[in-house]
Design an enzyme around this catalytic site. Structure first.
Site, PDB file in Angstrom:
ATOM      1  N   GLU A 109      11.704  -2.693  11.816  1.00 58.99           N
ATOM      2  CA  GLU A 109      11.313  -1.629  10.888  1.00 58.99           C
ATOM      3  C   GLU A 109      10.269  -0.739  11.568  1.00 58.99           C
ATOM      4  OE1 GLU A 109      10.926  -1.904   6.090  1.00 58.99           O
ATOM      5  OE2 GLU A 109       9.746  -3.295   7.261  1.00 58.99           O
TER       6      GLU A 109
ATOM      7  N   TRP B 194       0.806  -1.218   0.000  1.00 52.96           N
ATOM      8  CA  TRP B 194       0.000   0.000   0.000  1.00 52.96           C
ATOM      9  C   TRP B 194       0.841   1.270   0.000  1.00 52.96           C
ATOM     10  CZ3 TRP B 194       1.869   2.358   4.205  1.00 52.96           C
ATOM     11  CH2 TRP B 194       2.361   1.535   5.226  1.00 52.96           C
ATOM     12  N   ASN B 195       2.177   1.176   0.197  1.00 54.18           N
ATOM     13  CA  ASN B 195       2.928   2.431   0.398  1.00 54.18           C
ATOM     14  C   ASN B 195       3.215   3.191  -0.889  1.00 54.18           C
ATOM     15  OD1 ASN B 195       4.800   0.530  -0.333  1.00 54.18           O
ATOM     16  ND2 ASN B 195       6.264   1.024   1.272  1.00 54.18           N
TER      17      ASN B 195
ATOM     18  N   GLU C  46      14.377  -5.150  -9.309  1.00 57.80           N
ATOM     19  CA  GLU C  46      13.402  -4.418 -10.117  1.00 57.80           C
ATOM     20  C   GLU C  46      14.101  -3.214 -10.715  1.00 57.80           C
ATOM     21  OE1 GLU C  46       9.217  -5.623  -7.967  1.00 57.80           O
ATOM     22  OE2 GLU C  46      10.249  -3.864  -7.187  1.00 57.80           O
TER      23      GLU C  46
ATOM     24  N   PRO D 229      -3.365  -6.128  -5.698  1.00 63.95           N
ATOM     25  CA  PRO D 229      -2.892  -4.990  -4.901  1.00 63.95           C
ATOM     26  C   PRO D 229      -3.254  -5.180  -3.437  1.00 63.95           C
ATOM     27  CG  PRO D 229      -4.963  -4.438  -5.951  1.00 63.95           C
ATOM     28  CD  PRO D 229      -4.645  -5.852  -6.366  1.00 63.95           C
ATOM     29  N   ALA D 230      -2.711  -4.318  -2.587  1.00 59.51           N
ATOM     30  CA  ALA D 230      -3.070  -4.353  -1.161  1.00 59.51           C
ATOM     31  C   ALA D 230      -4.543  -3.965  -1.005  1.00 59.51           C
ATOM     32  CB  ALA D 230      -2.186  -3.377  -0.390  1.00 59.51           C
TER      33      ALA D 230
ATOM     34  N   CYS E  46      10.195   1.120   2.407  1.00 57.66           N
ATOM     35  CA  CYS E  46      11.210   0.150   2.823  1.00 57.66           C
ATOM     36  C   CYS E  46      12.617   0.717   2.698  1.00 57.66           C
ATOM     37  CB  CYS E  46      11.055  -1.144   2.050  1.00 57.66           C
ATOM     38  SG  CYS E  46      10.890  -0.859   0.304  1.00 57.66           S
TER      39      CYS E  46
ATOM     40  N   GLU F  35      10.650  -8.514  -2.706  1.00 63.29           N
ATOM     41  CA  GLU F  35      11.194  -7.256  -2.163  1.00 63.29           C
ATOM     42  C   GLU F  35      10.554  -7.089  -0.798  1.00 63.29           C
ATOM     43  OE1 GLU F  35      11.573  -3.873  -1.156  1.00 63.29           O
ATOM     44  OE2 GLU F  35      11.105  -2.850  -3.062  1.00 63.29           O
TER      45      GLU F  35
ATOM     46  N   GLY G  82       6.367  -6.652   0.031  1.00 67.37           N
ATOM     47  CA  GLY G  82       5.593  -6.549   1.268  1.00 67.37           C
ATOM     48  C   GLY G  82       6.434  -7.001   2.439  1.00 67.37           C
ATOM     49  N   SER G  83       5.770  -7.509   3.456  1.00 67.08           N
ATOM     50  CA  SER G  83       6.476  -7.858   4.685  1.00 67.08           C
ATOM     51  C   SER G  83       7.299  -9.139   4.510  1.00 67.08           C
ATOM     52  CB  SER G  83       5.469  -8.052   5.820  1.00 67.08           C
ATOM     53  OG  SER G  83       4.614  -9.125   5.506  1.00 67.08           O
TER      54      SER G  83
HETATM   55  P1  ADP Z   1       2.084  -4.840   5.224  1.00 62.37           P
HETATM   56  O1  ADP Z   1       2.255  -5.412   6.585  1.00 62.37           O
HETATM   57  O2  ADP Z   1       3.025  -3.779   4.878  1.00 62.37           O
HETATM   58  O3  ADP Z   1       0.657  -4.512   4.864  1.00 62.37           O
HETATM   59  P2  ADP Z   1       1.880  -7.348   3.889  1.00 62.37           P
HETATM   60  O4  ADP Z   1       3.026  -8.254   3.578  1.00 62.37           O
HETATM   61  O5  ADP Z   1       0.879  -7.810   4.878  1.00 62.37           O
HETATM   62  O6  ADP Z   1       2.546  -5.966   4.257  1.00 62.37           O
HETATM   63  O7  ADP Z   1       1.090  -6.986   2.574  1.00 62.37           O
HETATM   64  C1  ADP Z   1       1.700  -6.850   1.300  1.00 62.37           C
HETATM   65  C2  ADP Z   1       0.804  -7.502   0.269  1.00 62.37           C
HETATM   66  O8  ADP Z   1       0.708  -8.889   0.575  1.00 62.37           O
HETATM   67  C3  ADP Z   1      -0.631  -6.981   0.244  1.00 62.37           C
HETATM   68  O9  ADP Z   1      -1.092  -6.983  -1.099  1.00 62.37           O
HETATM   69  C4  ADP Z   1      -1.364  -8.024   1.052  1.00 62.37           C
HETATM   70  O10 ADP Z   1      -2.742  -8.123   0.731  1.00 62.37           O
HETATM   71  C5  ADP Z   1      -0.642  -9.277   0.596  1.00 62.37           C
HETATM   72  N1  ADP Z   1      -0.800 -10.434   1.483  1.00 62.37           N
HETATM   73  C6  ADP Z   1      -0.923 -10.439   2.831  1.00 62.37           C
HETATM   74  N2  ADP Z   1      -1.046 -11.714   3.282  1.00 62.37           N
HETATM   75  C7  ADP Z   1      -0.995 -12.523   2.186  1.00 62.37           C
HETATM   76  C8  ADP Z   1      -1.064 -13.941   1.969  1.00 62.37           C
HETATM   77  N3  ADP Z   1      -1.208 -14.796   2.980  1.00 62.37           N
HETATM   78  N4  ADP Z   1      -0.954 -14.395   0.697  1.00 62.37           N
HETATM   79  C9  ADP Z   1      -0.801 -13.546  -0.330  1.00 62.37           C
HETATM   80  N5  ADP Z   1      -0.741 -12.207  -0.203  1.00 62.37           N
HETATM   81  C10 ADP Z   1      -0.830 -11.698   1.045  1.00 62.37           C
END
Ligand code: ADP
Length: 486
Positions: free
Chosen positions: A390, A157-158, A467, A182-183, A290, A256, A234-235
């Protein structure tokens, strides 16, 4: 501010998934997209899960059967970039409303996104087949770069538009059909992008969009045999989960993940420049990127002076809603992020850090606005959580150090290895430190983040793959070597 979804040129005319060349009609409205500056609902959207994800992958898999010439892919990429320019203001408003960042930053994000498409178009000619100049085994050997298969793209989402651009540009340049997820916090920028793609005449199934039940959609991406690349930003926790889920199916993972960027300032550095660069780097997207500096290492002999320089700059930062053009620091994305920042600042203060600016740790709000004050913490020590984790918020922790050896060891003492920043007037020292820093992106006497023209990615648990540049396209290709007799 309400979003106008009814005008003819609205990029949110149909707020839904996009599968096989059409937006899906759905009357469900299960997903509320919130404005982090007010806590109010911007739009209610339908949600999608495993069924739609499977249909989207199937459509993309069918599209893969009809390879598209590079000239045509080049045209798409240029057209997407131009559409970013044409719809710049509308895209920026969508980003600001759903993400919270100041509108000037959002405009910068639209330009940054467009630059990825232009760069990918520019690089397409580098995907030509290569023939060996030698002829081993009396054969001619030619290596073609084929699309790796369906690419599943999961974004955070950032940077709701730019993270898409990094992945979509690389995959389309390579000829790999895409399924984007997307998020759920910021799906509107992706929907807007798909309105743009919808006008470009891409073959059905080339680009698909789903969102809603992230774990269910993610599982389809990991298990469906047609998906050959999963590109995720993402995370680290979710990146590890996806890697584990995909491992039995031997897929390429482009990851990433999190960072913990050190910002190292030696006593011989230009301190005014270091302070200016830190301001630009640290507060982008309210500290929620990040590559944002996470911890500042300042050599003890100049630490008090640096605190003064930062205080002077930070006390003038204007906090407010991103749509106000005077705002320099917008809200955090949501309650979970706010609580995390609150916890890390509380932990530091409880263990002896001093809040020079920021009045300590404000308590998490209810469902209202998510504004967190710019916070400067002095006398931070390596055992505090804000050094090890972080932060993702507008908080600068200052750690004082004595020697070069000490600071290099401290900077590398993390499982992450994404971005680092180094300030010193001594070129030899910079080269020495650089060669030991285990970070994929390092800026010297600068707080510069990534650029579309150069590869960007992490070492260690910050990720796999790159990337940007030609490397960002190669992630979505597979090499096919063809031998023909002389
Ligand atoms: P943040 O904590 O920064 O929101 P996330 O890793 O949770 O980071 O989210 C990054 C992306 O990963 C988002 O699009 C989120 O919907 C997606 N996501 C979260 N959990 C899952 C999962 N179990 N499988 C696939 N995508 C996921």
């Amino acid at each position: 501010m309400p979003i106008d979804i009814n005008s003819d040129d609205s990029l949110l005319r149909s707020c839904s998934a996009y599968i096989n060349g059409a937006f899906i009609t759905s009357t469900d409205k299960n997903l509320s997209v919130l404005d982090p500056a007010t806590g109010e609902t911007l739009l209610e959207l339908p949600t999608f899960g495993a069924g739609e994800a499977t249909a989207a992958v199937q459509a993309a898999s069918d599209a893969l059967e009809r390879p598209v010439p590079a000239t045509e892919r080049h045209r798409w990429l240029e057209a997407i970039a131009s559409a970013h320019t044409k719809f710049r203001e509308q895209l920026a408003e969508i980003i600001t409303l759903e993400n919270g960042k100041p509108i000037a930053e959002a405009r910068g994000e639209v330009d940054y996104a467009a630059a990825f498409y232009r760069e990918a178009a520019f690089r397409i000619s580098e995907l030509e087949p290569r023939t060996l100049t030698r002829t081993p085994q009396s054969h001619i050997w030619t290596t073609h770069l084929r699309p790796a298969g369906v690419a599943a793209l999961i974004t955070p989402w950032n940077f709701p538009l730019a993270m898409l651009a990094k992945k979509v540009s690389g995959a389309l340049a390579a000829g790999a059909p895409i399924v984007v997820k997307p998020a759920e916090l910021t799906p509107l920028s992706a929907i807007a992008l798909f309105h743009i793609l919808d006008t470009l005449g891409l073959p059905k199934g080339t680009a698909n969009l789903v969102f809603g039940d992230a774990p269910a959609i993610g599982r389809v991406f990991c298990e469906h045999p047609a998906v050959r690349v999963i590109s995720f930003t993402g995370s680290t926790a979710v990146g590890k989960l996806l890697s584990a889920q995909a491992a039995p199916y031997v897929k390429r993972m482009a990851l990433e993940l999190g960072g913990n960027a050190p910002f190292i300032v030696f006593e011989d550095a230009d301190l005014e420049n270091a302070a200016d660069q830190l301001m630009k780097n640290k507060f982008r997207c309210a500290g929620q990127t990040c590559v944002c500096t996470n911890r500042v290492y300042i050599q003890s002999s100049v630490a008090d002076r640096f605190v003064e320089l930062l205080t002077r700059r930070m006390q003038d930062i204007k906090v407010g809603p991103g749509m106000d053009p005077k705002t320099q620091l917008g809200p955090l994305i949501g309650k979970a992020g706010f609580s995390k920042v609150h916890e890390l600042v509380s932990d530091a203060l409880n263990h002896g850090a001093e809040a020079v600016l920021g009045r300590g740790a404000p308590p998490p709000p209810g469902d209202g606005p998510m504004f967190y004050p710019p916070t400067l913490l002095d006398n931070v020590t390596p055992d505090m959580r804000c050094v090890k984790e972080e932060i993702f918020g507008p908080v600068i922790p200052l750690v004082r150090f004595e020697s070069e050896e000490e600071v290099v060891i401290a900077a590398n003492a993390t499982e992450y290895g994404l971005a680092a920043y180094l300030f010193s007037a001594d070129k030899q020292r910079c080269d020495r430190v650089l060669s030991r820093l285990r970070f994929g992106h390092v800026a010297v006497n600068s707080g510069a983040g990534p650029t579309p023209e150069a590869p960007f990615g992490g070492m260690k648990q910050s990720g796999i793959g790159r990337e940007g540049g030609i490397e960002g396209i190669l992630e979505f290709t597979e090499q096919q070597t063809v031998a023909t007799p002389l």
